[in-house]
Write a protein that holds these residues in place. Structure first.
Motif, PDB file in Angstrom:
ATOM      1  N   CYS A  60       0.833  -1.213   0.000  1.00  0.00           N
ATOM      2  CA  CYS A  60       0.000   0.000   0.000  1.00  0.00           C
ATOM      3  C   CYS A  60       0.865   1.261   0.000  1.00  0.00           C
ATOM      4  N   SER A  61       1.951   1.233   0.771  1.00  0.00           N
ATOM      5  CA  SER A  61       2.831   2.405   0.821  1.00  0.00           C
ATOM      6  C   SER A  61       3.520   2.653  -0.517  1.00  0.00           C
ATOM      7  N   ILE A  62       3.852   1.576  -1.227  1.00  0.00           N
ATOM      8  CA  ILE A  62       4.495   1.714  -2.541  1.00  0.00           C
ATOM      9  C   ILE A  62       3.589   2.457  -3.507  1.00  0.00           C
ATOM     10  N   PHE A  63       2.299   2.161  -3.437  1.00  0.00           N
ATOM     11  CA  PHE A  63       1.332   2.773  -4.351  1.00  0.00           C
ATOM     12  C   PHE A  63       0.658   4.020  -3.748  1.00  0.00           C
ATOM     13  N   SER A  64       1.252   4.544  -2.657  1.00  0.00           N
ATOM     14  CA  SER A  64       0.749   5.757  -1.993  1.00  0.00           C
ATOM     15  C   SER A  64      -0.710   5.622  -1.562  1.00  0.00           C
ATOM     16  N   ILE A  65      -1.075   4.412  -1.112  1.00  0.00           N
ATOM     17  CA  ILE A  65      -2.410   4.159  -0.590  1.00  0.00           C
ATOM     18  C   ILE A  65      -2.363   4.340   0.925  1.00  0.00           C
ATOM     19  N   LYS A  66      -3.418   4.898   1.503  1.00  0.00           N
ATOM     20  CA  LYS A  66      -3.422   5.159   2.950  1.00  0.00           C
ATOM     21  C   LYS A  66      -3.081   3.899   3.725  1.00  0.00           C
ATOM     22  N   GLU A  67      -2.252   4.062   4.736  1.00  0.00           N
ATOM     23  CA  GLU A  67      -1.703   2.912   5.452  1.00  0.00           C
ATOM     24  C   GLU A  67      -2.747   2.149   6.261  1.00  0.00           C
ATOM     25  N   THR A  68      -3.891   2.784   6.544  1.00  0.00           N
ATOM     26  CA  THR A  68      -4.923   2.088   7.327  1.00  0.00           C
ATOM     27  C   THR A  68      -5.837   1.216   6.466  1.00  0.00           C
ATOM     28  N   LEU A  69      -5.634   1.207   5.145  1.00  0.00           N
ATOM     29  CA  LEU A  69      -6.546   0.463   4.270  1.00  0.00           C
ATOM     30  C   LEU A  69      -6.631  -1.007   4.655  1.00  0.00           C
ATOM     31  N   VAL A  70      -5.491  -1.631   4.924  1.00  0.00           N
ATOM     32  CA  VAL A  70      -5.479  -3.058   5.274  1.00  0.00           C
ATOM     33  C   VAL A  70      -6.323  -3.302   6.518  1.00  0.00           C
ATOM     34  N   ASP A  71      -6.157  -2.443   7.526  1.00  0.00           N
ATOM     35  CA  ASP A  71      -6.918  -2.598   8.771  1.00  0.00           C
ATOM     36  C   ASP A  71      -8.406  -2.337   8.545  1.00  0.00           C
ATOM     37  N   GLU A  72      -8.729  -1.354   7.718  1.00  0.00           N
ATOM     38  CA  GLU A  72     -10.131  -1.059   7.418  1.00  0.00           C
ATOM     39  C   GLU A  72     -10.798  -2.269   6.764  1.00  0.00           C
ATOM     40  N   ILE A  73     -10.089  -2.886   5.820  1.00  0.00           N
ATOM     41  CA  ILE A  73     -10.640  -4.067   5.141  1.00  0.00           C
ATOM     42  C   ILE A  73     -10.848  -5.199   6.140  1.00  0.00           C
ATOM     43  N   LEU A  74      -9.845  -5.450   6.985  1.00  0.00           N
ATOM     44  CA  LEU A  74      -9.936  -6.540   7.958  1.00  0.00           C
ATOM     45  C   LEU A  74     -11.115  -6.341   8.907  1.00  0.00           C
ATOM     46  N   VAL A  75     -11.302  -5.105   9.376  1.00  0.00           N
ATOM     47  CA  VAL A  75     -12.400  -4.816  10.321  1.00  0.00           C
ATOM     48  C   VAL A  75     -13.754  -4.965   9.641  1.00  0.00           C
ATOM     49  N   GLU A  76     -13.904  -4.352   8.469  1.00  0.00           N
ATOM     50  CA  GLU A  76     -15.209  -4.355   7.807  1.00  0.00           C
ATOM     51  C   GLU A  76     -15.591  -5.734   7.289  1.00  0.00           C
ATOM     52  N   VAL A  77     -14.612  -6.500   6.803  1.00  0.00           N
ATOM     53  CA  VAL A  77     -14.909  -7.860   6.331  1.00  0.00           C
ATOM     54  C   VAL A  77     -15.309  -8.743   7.507  1.00  0.00           C
ATOM     55  N   ARG A  78     -14.581  -8.629   8.621  1.00  0.00           N
ATOM     56  CA  ARG A  78     -14.950  -9.435   9.797  1.00  0.00           C
ATOM     57  C   ARG A  78     -16.304  -9.008  10.343  1.00  0.00           C
ATOM     58  N   ASN A  79     -16.599  -7.707  10.322  1.00  0.00           N
ATOM     59  CA  ASN A  79     -17.923  -7.237  10.742  1.00  0.00           C
ATOM     60  C   ASN A  79     -19.016  -7.918   9.919  1.00  0.00           C
ATOM     61  N   ALA A  80     -18.818  -7.952   8.596  1.00  0.00           N
ATOM     62  CA  ALA A  80     -19.823  -8.544   7.708  1.00  0.00           C
ATOM     63  C   ALA A  80     -19.961 -10.046   7.944  1.00  0.00           C
ATOM     64  N   VAL A  81     -18.831 -10.719   8.126  1.00  0.00           N
ATOM     65  CA  VAL A  81     -18.842 -12.176   8.330  1.00  0.00           C
ATOM     66  C   VAL A  81     -19.579 -12.551   9.611  1.00  0.00           C
ATOM     67  N   MET A  82     -19.409 -11.765  10.658  1.00  0.00           N
ATOM     68  CA  MET A  82     -19.959 -12.117  11.965  1.00  0.00           C
ATOM     69  C   MET A  82     -21.287 -11.420  12.300  1.00  0.00           C
ATOM     70  N   LEU A  83     -21.782 -10.586  11.396  1.00  0.00           N
ATOM     71  CA  LEU A  83     -22.967  -9.789  11.716  1.00  0.00           C
ATOM     72  C   LEU A  83     -24.179 -10.644  12.067  1.00  0.00           C
ATOM     73  N   GLU A  84     -24.451 -11.667  11.283  1.00  0.00           N
ATOM     74  CA  GLU A  84     -25.630 -12.489  11.527  1.00  0.00           C
ATOM     75  C   GLU A  84     -25.536 -13.201  12.871  1.00  0.00           C
ATOM     76  N   LYS A  85     -24.367 -13.734  13.194  1.00  0.00           N
ATOM     77  CA  LYS A  85     -24.178 -14.371  14.497  1.00  0.00           C
ATOM     78  C   LYS A  85     -24.323 -13.352  15.622  1.00  0.00           C
ATOM     79  N   PHE A  86     -23.815 -12.149  15.380  1.00  0.00           N
ATOM     80  CA  PHE A  86     -23.918 -11.083  16.382  1.00  0.00           C
ATOM     81  C   PHE A  86     -25.375 -10.762  16.683  1.00  0.00           C
ATOM     82  N   ARG A  87     -26.180 -10.682  15.632  1.00  0.00           N
ATOM     83  CA  ARG A  87     -27.603 -10.390  15.811  1.00  0.00           C
ATOM     84  C   ARG A  87     -28.308 -11.472  16.623  1.00  0.00           C
TER      85      ARG A  87
END
Length: 212
Positions: A60-87
């Motif tokens: 991400c740094s090589i392509f000047s992409i914000k450094e938090t992108l990886v963490d944002e993806i990990l959080v949002e994907v896990r949120n989506a995966v676990m949402l139904e169980k959470f409910r």
């Protein structure tokens, strides 16, 4: 029988290229899922980005992409995966808030096991979240650090939780907590060491998911 260095070199180069290709595919899938709200191959994305967390951030740094992108993806994907169980989780529900959300004049006492005990003084958003949590049957823990999360998990044994933190801390803590409970994460909208902010309405919406 010795393996020629040339063959070993080709082998490691091939492995490296495959790893880079996997990271790029996971990032592309993650960005697509993040933007389109349609999760594609979530387990693959989580596996690759956690396995190659450092290299993915470097790419991400090589392509000047914000450094938090990886963490944002990990959080949002896990949120989506676990949402139904959470409910559908009916057991003990908790919310972990970082102590940096406290007002600079906060006089709350810090318990050595459960962290800061909010006095509901109204100086910061923690009191608002605590009030909503009571209505939705969540327990709120304002924690000084990750060690308190481990203590609370051990002593209180919650079945599900909402975590609030900056994206890097969320991605790490959600990975650590997910084997023990169903997790959801909400990122801070203003991070730092003190007087941080979260979208309170987003935290409340997460709680309301359990009312559906």
């Amino acid at each position: 029988m010795e393996i020629p260095y040339e063959i070993l070199g080709k082998f490691f180069v091939t492995i490296a290229l495959l790893a880079i290709a996997g990271i790029l595919v996971a990032l592309i899938l993650g960005v697509y899922s993040f933007n389109k709200h349609r999760i594609l191959f979530p387990n693959f994305v989580l596996l690759i980005l956690y396995m190659f967390y450092g290299p993915a951030k470097f790419i991400c740094s090589i392509f000047s992409i914000k450094e938090t992108l990886v963490d944002e993806i990990l959080v949002e994907v896990r949120n989506a995966v676990m949402l139904e169980k959470f409910r559908n989780t009916k057991g003990k529900r908790v919310i972990f808030l970082p102590q940096c959300m406290r007002h600079p004049k906060c006089k709350a006492r810090c318990d050595p096991i459960i962290g800061y005990e909010c006095r509901m003084c109204g100086l910061c958003d923690i009191g608002t979240i605590c009030k909503a949590a009571k209505e939705h049957h969540f327990e709120v823990y304002v924690i000084p650090g990750g060690s308190f999360v481990k203590k609370i998990i051990k002593t209180q044994q919650p079945d599900s939780c909402i975590g609030v933190a900056c994206y890097p801390e969320l991605s790490e803590s959600m990975q650590g907590a997910s084997p023990f409970m169903v997790v959801q994460g909400v990122s801070l909208v203003r991070d730092g060491c003190f007087d941080t902010k979260v979208d309170v309405e987003e935290v409340i919406r997460k709680m309301e998911e359990c009312d559906v």
